[in-house]
Design a protein around this motif. Structure first.
Motif, PDB file in Angstrom:
ATOM      1  N   ASP A  27       0.863  -1.174   0.000  1.00 57.78           N
ATOM      2  CA  ASP A  27       0.000   0.000   0.000  1.00 57.78           C
ATOM      3  C   ASP A  27       0.907   1.235   0.000  1.00 57.78           C
ATOM      4  O   ASP A  27       1.994   1.208  -0.566  1.00 57.78           O
ATOM      5  CB  ASP A  27      -0.968  -0.036   1.177  1.00 57.78           C
ATOM      6  CG  ASP A  27      -0.260  -0.252   2.511  1.00 57.78           C
ATOM      7  OD1 ASP A  27       0.967  -0.009   2.569  1.00 57.78           O
ATOM      8  OD2 ASP A  27      -0.923  -0.658   3.478  1.00 57.78           O
ATOM      9  N   ASP A  28       0.504   2.288   0.644  1.00 54.25           N
ATOM     10  CA  ASP A  28       1.314   3.507   0.635  1.00 54.25           C
ATOM     11  C   ASP A  28       2.308   3.595   1.786  1.00 54.25           C
ATOM     12  O   ASP A  28       2.975   4.623   1.955  1.00 54.25           O
ATOM     13  CB  ASP A  28       0.397   4.738   0.663  1.00 54.25           C
ATOM     14  CG  ASP A  28      -0.408   4.880  -0.616  1.00 54.25           C
ATOM     15  OD1 ASP A  28       0.073   4.412  -1.654  1.00 54.25           O
ATOM     16  OD2 ASP A  28      -1.523   5.439  -0.564  1.00 54.25           O
ATOM     17  N   ALA A  29       2.425   2.543   2.590  1.00 55.88           N
ATOM     18  CA  ALA A  29       3.352   2.589   3.726  1.00 55.88           C
ATOM     19  C   ALA A  29       4.798   2.567   3.241  1.00 55.88           C
ATOM     20  O   ALA A  29       5.127   1.908   2.244  1.00 55.88           O
ATOM     21  CB  ALA A  29       3.103   1.402   4.650  1.00 55.88           C
ATOM     22  N   HIS A  37       5.425   1.948  -7.647  1.00 56.44           N
ATOM     23  CA  HIS A  37       5.351   2.293  -6.223  1.00 56.44           C
ATOM     24  C   HIS A  37       6.120   3.592  -5.952  1.00 56.44           C
ATOM     25  O   HIS A  37       7.267   3.752  -6.383  1.00 56.44           O
ATOM     26  CB  HIS A  37       5.946   1.154  -5.396  1.00 56.44           C
ATOM     27  CG  HIS A  37       5.834   1.349  -3.917  1.00 56.44           C
ATOM     28  ND1 HIS A  37       4.688   1.073  -3.214  1.00 56.44           N
ATOM     29  CD2 HIS A  37       6.737   1.794  -3.013  1.00 56.44           C
ATOM     30  CE1 HIS A  37       4.888   1.321  -1.937  1.00 56.44           C
ATOM     31  NE2 HIS A  37       6.120   1.771  -1.784  1.00 56.44           N
ATOM     32  N   ARG A  38       5.517   4.525  -5.226  1.00 55.53           N
ATOM     33  CA  ARG A  38       6.124   5.842  -5.043  1.00 55.53           C
ATOM     34  C   ARG A  38       6.493   6.145  -3.587  1.00 55.53           C
ATOM     35  O   ARG A  38       7.179   7.144  -3.317  1.00 55.53           O
ATOM     36  CB  ARG A  38       5.182   6.931  -5.579  1.00 55.53           C
ATOM     37  CG  ARG A  38       4.758   6.726  -7.016  1.00 55.53           C
ATOM     38  CD  ARG A  38       4.207   7.988  -7.626  1.00 55.53           C
ATOM     39  NE  ARG A  38       5.224   9.018  -7.769  1.00 55.53           N
ATOM     40  CZ  ARG A  38       6.112   9.074  -8.764  1.00 55.53           C
ATOM     41  NH1 ARG A  38       6.122   8.138  -9.693  1.00 55.53           N
ATOM     42  NH2 ARG A  38       6.999  10.048  -8.822  1.00 55.53           N
ATOM     43  N   SER A  39       6.050   5.349  -2.641  1.00 53.81           N
ATOM     44  CA  SER A  39       6.401   5.595  -1.243  1.00 53.81           C
ATOM     45  C   SER A  39       7.859   5.203  -0.993  1.00 53.81           C
ATOM     46  O   SER A  39       8.451   4.440  -1.763  1.00 53.81           O
ATOM     47  CB  SER A  39       5.476   4.805  -0.317  1.00 53.81           C
ATOM     48  OG  SER A  39       4.138   5.241  -0.476  1.00 53.81           O
ATOM     49  N   ASP A  77      11.708   6.757  -4.949  1.00 53.88           N
ATOM     50  CA  ASP A  77      12.110   7.164  -3.598  1.00 53.88           C
ATOM     51  C   ASP A  77      12.666   5.945  -2.869  1.00 53.88           C
ATOM     52  O   ASP A  77      12.035   5.413  -1.947  1.00 53.88           O
ATOM     53  CB  ASP A  77      10.917   7.759  -2.849  1.00 53.88           C
ATOM     54  CG  ASP A  77      11.316   8.395  -1.518  1.00 53.88           C
ATOM     55  OD1 ASP A  77      12.527   8.442  -1.225  1.00 53.88           O
ATOM     56  OD2 ASP A  77      10.411   8.834  -0.769  1.00 53.88           O
TER      57      ASP A  77
END
Length: 396
Positions: free
Chosen positions: A262-264, A290-292, A321
């Motif tokens: 998820d975004d974690a 994925h960007r997180s 990132d």
């Protein structure tokens, strides 16, 4: 739920049974293999039996399950049960085998405990056993159904499409189903069992993490040749004999260490061949954009010994990132001095809310887990995979 009467008896006898559990499991395996030698030949890992690791894992799981029942009478240790069930399903364990285990385990209990094995005591521990066994059977039945296979019939013929030498002692085998049908789906972090027939006729089984992306045409396993006392029977066989075009029996994919992307923020920490599930996770993260934040940590003997090192670096670089931190005991010239020896996360930023995935030798995972807890990562957010018998007993 353990009955109140049995809970009292188990609580009172835990010190006695716990002190003898190693002897009990040793005698259990002696009895089991004497009565059913095919189980040692074709199901149980003979290397782990010789090293005593399987005995430790069984003893630990029984003691941990019983302790949990008396300390948490309205709950079950589902993390531990799920991990065991996934391993059993990958081996093709069936419900009838639990009756065989029960027979020889309780004969061993009676033999080792002697007069202390009263009917009240054996009845209480019998209840513990069947609570654990029936829970595992139910989970395993569900896992078989999810894979669309009959209970225990997990095997399928695959063909080696490509073999690649990764390091001096690691090789990647890219596989495709021999019948040309689609390969079964899997989640990043899962493993398959591989069964090979050895020179003495034994059909030994080992688990290997899938190191490819879930959507790739071929399924990849990266196998490290195990050397020592004893040498790895299956890994040695694969390295010595498996070439492109050869056939291999492979199970459906299983495993409970799966990426929840998820975004974690994520931290993927590995050592040695433990990088294989992490590379699969990175493949998925890169493919899905994925960007997180993603922190990649790996420890190895040297850059030359680091399996899939180029993939590890390239996939990390594809994420917007992400940072990779590699520790080597014998680094190449120019490697950061602070990244020599054992992993030390003191200078590695760990974002709030990080979810961590660990894979490698137990001392490595214990050390990393301790450091992550000190950095404020919640225990429930630290997940791990053990290659071999789980002596850590699903601490997440």
């Amino acid at each position: 739920m353990l009955s109140e009467k049995s809970a009292m008896t188990v609580r009172a006898t835990l010190p006695t049974v716990g002190a003898a559990i190693g002897t009990i499991t040793e005698r259990f395996y002696e009895r089991l293999f004497a009565a059913h030698p095919a189980l040692l030949r074709d199901l149980f890992n003979r290397g782990n039996q010789a090293a005593g690791l399987q005995k430790q894992a069984l003893a630990g799981s029984i003691a941990a399950f019983a302790t949990y029942l008396v300390d948490h009478p309205d709950e079950r240790p589902d993390a531990m049960l799920g991990r065991i069930a996934h391993k059993h399903a990958s081996l093709g364990v069936t419900a009838d085998q639990y009756k065989i285990v029960h027979e020889h385990l309780f004969a061993a209990i009676a033999e080792v405990l002697g007069e202390d094995a009263t009917p009240e005591v054996t009845d209480a521990w019998d209840e513990v056993y069947w609570l654990m066994a029936n829970a595992l059977i139910a989970i395993e039945d569900r896992l078989y159904a999810e894979r669309g296979v009959l209970a225990g019939d997990v095997w399928r013929a695959w063909t080696v499409a490509v073999r690649t030498e990764e390091t001096a002692d690691c090789a990647t085998f890219r596989l495709r189903p021999a019948d040309g049908a689609p390969a079964p789906a899997f989640k990043p972090g899962q493993y398959v069992s591989v069964q090979v027939e050895l020179a003495d006729g034994a059909r030994q089984i080992r688990q290997y993490s899938l190191s490819s992306a879930p959507g790739a045409e071929l399924r990849s396993i990266t196998v490290k040749r195990v050397t020592g006392e004893p040498d790895g029977e299956v890994s040695g066989h694969l390295h010595a004999h498996l070439r492109a075009g050869d056939a291999l029996r492979v199970s459906a994919p299983y495993g409970d260490l799966v990426l929840d992307a998820d975004d974690a923020p994520l931290l993927l920490a590995s050592a040695g061949i433990g990088c294989t599930p992490m590379v699969s996770m990175l493949e998925r993260l890169a493919a899905t954009g994925h960007r997180s934040p993603v922190t990649v940590v790996h420890a190895d003997r040297s850059p030359a010994a680091h399996p899939l090192r180029a993939d590890h670096m390239a996939l990390t670089a594809r994420l917007p990132d992400a940072e990779a931190h590699f520790w080597y005991e014998d680094p190449e010239p120019g490697h950061p001095a602070g990244r020599t020896g054992l992993v030390d996360l003191a200078t590695v930023p760990v974002a709030s809310g990080t979810r961590a995935y660990l894979c490698g030798p137990l001392p490595f995972m214990r050390a990393v887990r301790t450091q992550l807890l000190a950095k404020g990562v919640a225990a429930a957010d630290i997940h791990y995979e053990v290659f071999g018998p789980d002596l850590w007993l699903a601490r997440d």
